[in-house]
Design a protein around this motif. Structure first.
Motif, PDB file in Angstrom:
ATOM      1  N   LEU A 107       0.834  -1.194   0.000  1.00 37.70           N
ATOM      2  CA  LEU A 107       0.000   0.000   0.000  1.00 37.70           C
ATOM      3  C   LEU A 107       0.874   1.251   0.000  1.00 37.70           C
ATOM      4  N   LEU A 108       1.910   1.249   0.827  1.00 38.91           N
ATOM      5  CA  LEU A 108       2.810   2.411   0.870  1.00 38.91           C
ATOM      6  C   LEU A 108       3.512   2.627  -0.475  1.00 38.91           C
ATOM      7  N   GLN A 109       3.907   1.521  -1.085  1.00 34.20           N
ATOM      8  CA  GLN A 109       4.566   1.630  -2.396  1.00 34.20           C
ATOM      9  C   GLN A 109       3.601   2.187  -3.434  1.00 34.20           C
ATOM     10  N   ALA A 110       2.330   1.776  -3.408  1.00 38.67           N
ATOM     11  CA  ALA A 110       1.331   2.273  -4.351  1.00 38.67           C
ATOM     12  C   ALA A 110       1.107   3.767  -4.159  1.00 38.67           C
ATOM     13  N   VAL A 111       1.077   4.220  -2.918  1.00 37.95           N
ATOM     14  CA  VAL A 111       0.913   5.652  -2.649  1.00 37.95           C
ATOM     15  C   VAL A 111       2.132   6.423  -3.157  1.00 37.95           C
ATOM     16  N   ASN A 146       4.643  10.018  -7.146  1.00 36.80           N
ATOM     17  CA  ASN A 146       5.712  10.246  -8.115  1.00 36.80           C
ATOM     18  C   ASN A 146       5.161  10.550  -9.505  1.00 36.80           C
ATOM     19  N   ARG A 147       3.971  10.020  -9.833  1.00 34.35           N
ATOM     20  CA  ARG A 147       3.354  10.278 -11.127  1.00 34.35           C
ATOM     21  C   ARG A 147       2.771  11.686 -11.226  1.00 34.35           C
ATOM     22  N   LEU A 148       2.552  12.331 -10.087  1.00 37.02           N
ATOM     23  CA  LEU A 148       1.972  13.680 -10.110  1.00 37.02           C
ATOM     24  C   LEU A 148       2.910  14.651 -10.675  1.00 37.02           C
TER      25      LEU A 148
END
Length: 121
Positions: free
Chosen positions: A110-114, A119-121
């Motif tokens: 979950l932390l990696q997904a966040v 990072n994509r922003l």
């Protein structure tokens, strides 16, 4: 405590724990840990069927005490206190409050997904 004659400093309790609990073990239905707070409900409690240890717990718990503290004051093992407190809970003579459980940390995925989303922003 009124029943100090049942405790010898050198030998320990003169009545074995299984005799106090009548061979019962802690209930699986009532979850008590060492930090669970126990407090007697004010009022007249019918002493019929209560052991001296039950009555001592009711006397001690006029203010909240943890299961561990009760075990120290009554001079019996934690498992015995859990059985006795379960009896008192079932009779409606005490209320208990478990300590707040620490929040479970989110898992690594979950932390990696966040982090990936940020990072994509």
């Amino acid at each position: 405590m009124a029943d100090d004659q049942w405790y010898d400093e050198a030998a320990g309790p003169l009545i074995r724990p299984y005799a106090i609990t009548r061979g019962r073990i802690p209930s699986v239905d009532i979850k008590l840990d060492v930090a669970t707070q126990v407090m007697a409900i004010r009022g007249n409690h019918d002493p019929i069927g209560l052991t001296p240890e039950h009555l001592t717990i009711l006397e001690l718990c006029q203010r909240p005490l943890s299961v561990a503290e009760i075990a120290v004051y009554v001079k019996v093992p934690l498992a015995v206190v859990k059985v006795l407190c379960s009896d008192l809970i079932e009779r409606g003579a005490v209320i208990v409050r478990s300590p707040s459980q620490p929040a479970k940390a989110p898992d690594r995925e979950l932390l990696q997904a966040v982090l990936d989303g940020l990072n994509r922003l």
